[in-house]
Design an enzyme around this catalytic site. Structure first.
Site, short mmCIF file in Angstrom:
data_model
loop_
_atom_site.label_atom_id
_atom_site.label_comp_id
_atom_site.label_asym_id
_atom_site.label_seq_id
_atom_site.Cartn_x
_atom_site.Cartn_y
_atom_site.Cartn_z
N ARG A 45 0.80 -1.19 0.00
CA ARG A 45 0.00 0.00 0.00
C ARG A 45 0.85 1.27 0.00
O ARG A 45 0.39 2.35 -0.27
CB ARG A 45 -0.90 0.00 1.26
CG ARG A 45 -2.09 -0.93 1.13
CD ARG A 45 -2.82 -1.09 2.45
NE ARG A 45 -2.30 -2.28 3.12
CZ ARG A 45 -2.74 -2.67 4.32
NH1 ARG A 45 -3.63 -1.95 4.98
NH2 ARG A 45 -2.27 -3.77 4.87
N GLU A 101 7.41 2.03 -6.42
CA GLU A 101 7.56 1.50 -5.05
C GLU A 101 7.86 2.65 -4.09
O GLU A 101 8.37 3.70 -4.49
CB GLU A 101 8.71 0.47 -5.07
CG GLU A 101 9.17 -0.07 -3.74
CD GLU A 101 8.15 -0.88 -2.97
OE1 GLU A 101 7.00 -0.42 -2.82
OE2 GLU A 101 8.51 -1.96 -2.47
N ASP A 102 7.53 2.45 -2.82
CA ASP A 102 7.84 3.50 -1.85
C ASP A 102 9.32 3.49 -1.46
O ASP A 102 10.00 4.51 -1.57
CB ASP A 102 6.92 3.39 -0.60
CG ASP A 102 6.92 2.00 0.05
OD1 ASP A 102 7.58 1.07 -0.46
OD2 ASP A 102 6.26 1.84 1.10
N ASP A 105 14.74 -1.36 0.25
CA ASP A 105 15.47 -1.57 1.49
C ASP A 105 16.48 -2.71 1.25
O ASP A 105 17.56 -2.48 0.73
CB ASP A 105 14.42 -1.89 2.57
CG ASP A 105 14.97 -1.98 3.97
OD1 ASP A 105 15.84 -1.18 4.31
OD2 ASP A 105 14.52 -2.85 4.73
N LYS A 133 17.43 2.85 0.55
CA LYS A 133 18.40 2.73 1.65
C LYS A 133 19.51 1.81 1.17
O LYS A 133 19.51 0.61 1.47
CB LYS A 133 17.74 2.09 2.88
CG LYS A 133 16.59 2.87 3.48
CD LYS A 133 16.05 2.08 4.68
CE LYS A 133 14.82 2.69 5.26
NZ LYS A 133 14.22 1.83 6.30
N PHE A 154 14.10 4.19 10.14
CA PHE A 154 12.73 3.76 9.86
C PHE A 154 11.89 4.99 9.59
O PHE A 154 11.76 5.86 10.45
CB PHE A 154 12.15 2.93 11.02
CG PHE A 154 10.88 2.25 10.62
CD1 PHE A 154 10.91 1.08 9.88
CD2 PHE A 154 9.65 2.80 10.95
CE1 PHE A 154 9.73 0.47 9.48
CE2 PHE A 154 8.47 2.19 10.55
CZ PHE A 154 8.51 1.02 9.81
N VAL A 155 11.33 5.08 8.40
CA VAL A 155 10.61 6.29 8.00
C VAL A 155 9.12 6.04 7.83
O VAL A 155 8.69 4.90 7.60
CB VAL A 155 11.20 6.89 6.70
CG1 VAL A 155 12.64 7.34 6.92
CG2 VAL A 155 11.09 5.93 5.53
N ASP A 161 3.74 3.68 6.28
CA ASP A 161 3.16 3.52 7.62
C ASP A 161 4.13 3.00 8.66
O ASP A 161 5.18 2.45 8.35
CB ASP A 161 2.00 2.52 7.54
CG ASP A 161 2.52 1.08 7.36
OD1 ASP A 161 3.24 0.84 6.38
OD2 ASP A 161 2.24 0.23 8.22
N ARG A 167 0.37 7.19 7.52
CA ARG A 167 0.43 7.24 6.05
C ARG A 167 0.00 8.61 5.52
O ARG A 167 0.37 8.99 4.42
CB ARG A 167 -0.50 6.19 5.44
CG ARG A 167 -0.07 4.75 5.64
CD ARG A 167 -0.91 3.84 4.74
NE ARG A 167 -0.84 2.45 5.12
CZ ARG A 167 0.08 1.58 4.69
NH1 ARG A 167 1.02 1.97 3.87
NH2 ARG A 167 0.06 0.33 5.08
P1 5GP Z 1 12.79 -4.73 0.72
O1 5GP Z 1 12.17 -5.93 0.13
O2 5GP Z 1 13.52 -3.86 -0.28
O3 5GP Z 1 13.61 -5.03 1.92
O4 5GP Z 1 11.64 -3.91 1.37
C1 5GP Z 1 10.89 -3.03 0.77
C2 5GP Z 1 9.67 -2.77 1.63
O5 5GP Z 1 9.99 -2.70 3.02
C3 5GP Z 1 9.09 -1.43 1.28
O6 5GP Z 1 8.13 -1.52 0.30
C4 5GP Z 1 8.46 -1.02 2.59
O7 5GP Z 1 7.16 -1.55 2.65
C5 5GP Z 1 9.26 -1.70 3.64
N1 5GP Z 1 10.17 -0.75 4.29
C6 5GP Z 1 11.50 -0.61 4.12
N2 5GP Z 1 11.99 0.39 4.86
C7 5GP Z 1 10.95 0.92 5.53
C8 5GP Z 1 10.79 2.01 6.44
O8 5GP Z 1 11.73 2.72 6.81
N3 5GP Z 1 9.53 2.26 6.89
C9 5GP Z 1 8.45 1.50 6.50
N4 5GP Z 1 7.28 1.81 6.99
N5 5GP Z 1 8.55 0.48 5.63
C10 5GP Z 1 9.79 0.19 5.16
MG MG Z 2 6.13 -2.00 0.62
#
Ligand code: 5GP
Ligand code: MG
Length: 178
Positions: A45, A101-102, A105, A133, A154-155, A161, A167
């Site tokens: 979301r 994508e938001d 990570d 990141k 953590f943002v 969220d 959000r």
């Molecule tokens: P990845 O698969 O790249 O590790 O994770 C991506 C997902 O992790 C993002 O779509 C997001 O939902 C979540 N995520 C990563 N960092 C953060 C953060 O700082 N805050 C929040 N709320 N979600 C995060």
């Molecule tokens: Mg996500």
């Protein structure tokens, strides 16, 4: 269970986000300027605010679709296993696709999703993430466009969220436990 108290420190202002989106959209229009229809795919979301602002700056014929992949749940640790909870409504074979994508990570989510979508033979497949990141990366993945590189914090806000809250903040802030 009682919630651990925290405050949110502003990290990226709404104004800075809007300015960055304008620049990114000029680049996206330059890339997809000849498209008959670009399918803009938001990852639910967290990307819903970003995709809403992004498409309104894209002077291109577009369609919007959504896909939901499993991620954090309500905790702050990323899971390595990515599952598709909700797939696209439309077919993308032979189409131009932009995945939105938001945050990138560890890289597992976008890596998995882009491989899945690539297997459906789109004409062009690109990705954009508002935040990255890089220090957290576990798989070699870089989105084609990134809004902002950020440190390992953590943002929340601007669609993103913490346990489903925050959000609706218009800016990106970092969570600081008090
Ligand atoms: P990845 O698969 O790249 O590790 O994770 C991506 C997902 O992790 C993002 O779509 C997001 O939902 C979540 N995520 C990563 N960092 C953060 C953060 O700082 N805050 C929040 N709320 N979600 C995060
Ligand atoms: Mg996500």
């Amino acid at each position: 269970m009682t919630e651990r108290p925290y405050v949110i420190d502003e990290m990226i202002t709404a104004k800075a986000i809007a300015a960055r989106i304008e620049t990114l959209c000029r680049e996206i229009v330059a890339e997809f300027g000849d498209t008959d229809k670009l399918v803009v795919v938001g990852l639910l979301r967290g990307s819903f605010v970003f995709i809403a602002d992004l498409v309104r700056e894209l002077d291109l014929p577009i369609e919007v679709d959504f896909l939901e992949a499993s991620s954090y749940g309500d905790a702050t640790e990323s899971s390595r296993e990515v599952r598709i909870l909700k797939d696209l409504r439309g077919a993308i074979e032979g189409r131009d696709v932009l995945v939105v994508e938001d945050i990138v990570d560890t890289g597992h989510t976008l890596n998995h999703v882009t491989h899945l979508l690539a297997s459906r033979n789109p004409a062009r497949l690109k990705s954009i993430a508002l935040l990255d990141k890089p220090s957290r990366r576990e798989v070699d993945y870089r989105a084609d466009w990134i809004g902002f590189d950020i440190p390992d914090e953590f943002v929340v806000g601007y669609g993103i969220d913490f346990a489903q809250r925050n959000r609706n903040l218009p800016y990106i802030g970092k969570v600081r436990f008090t």
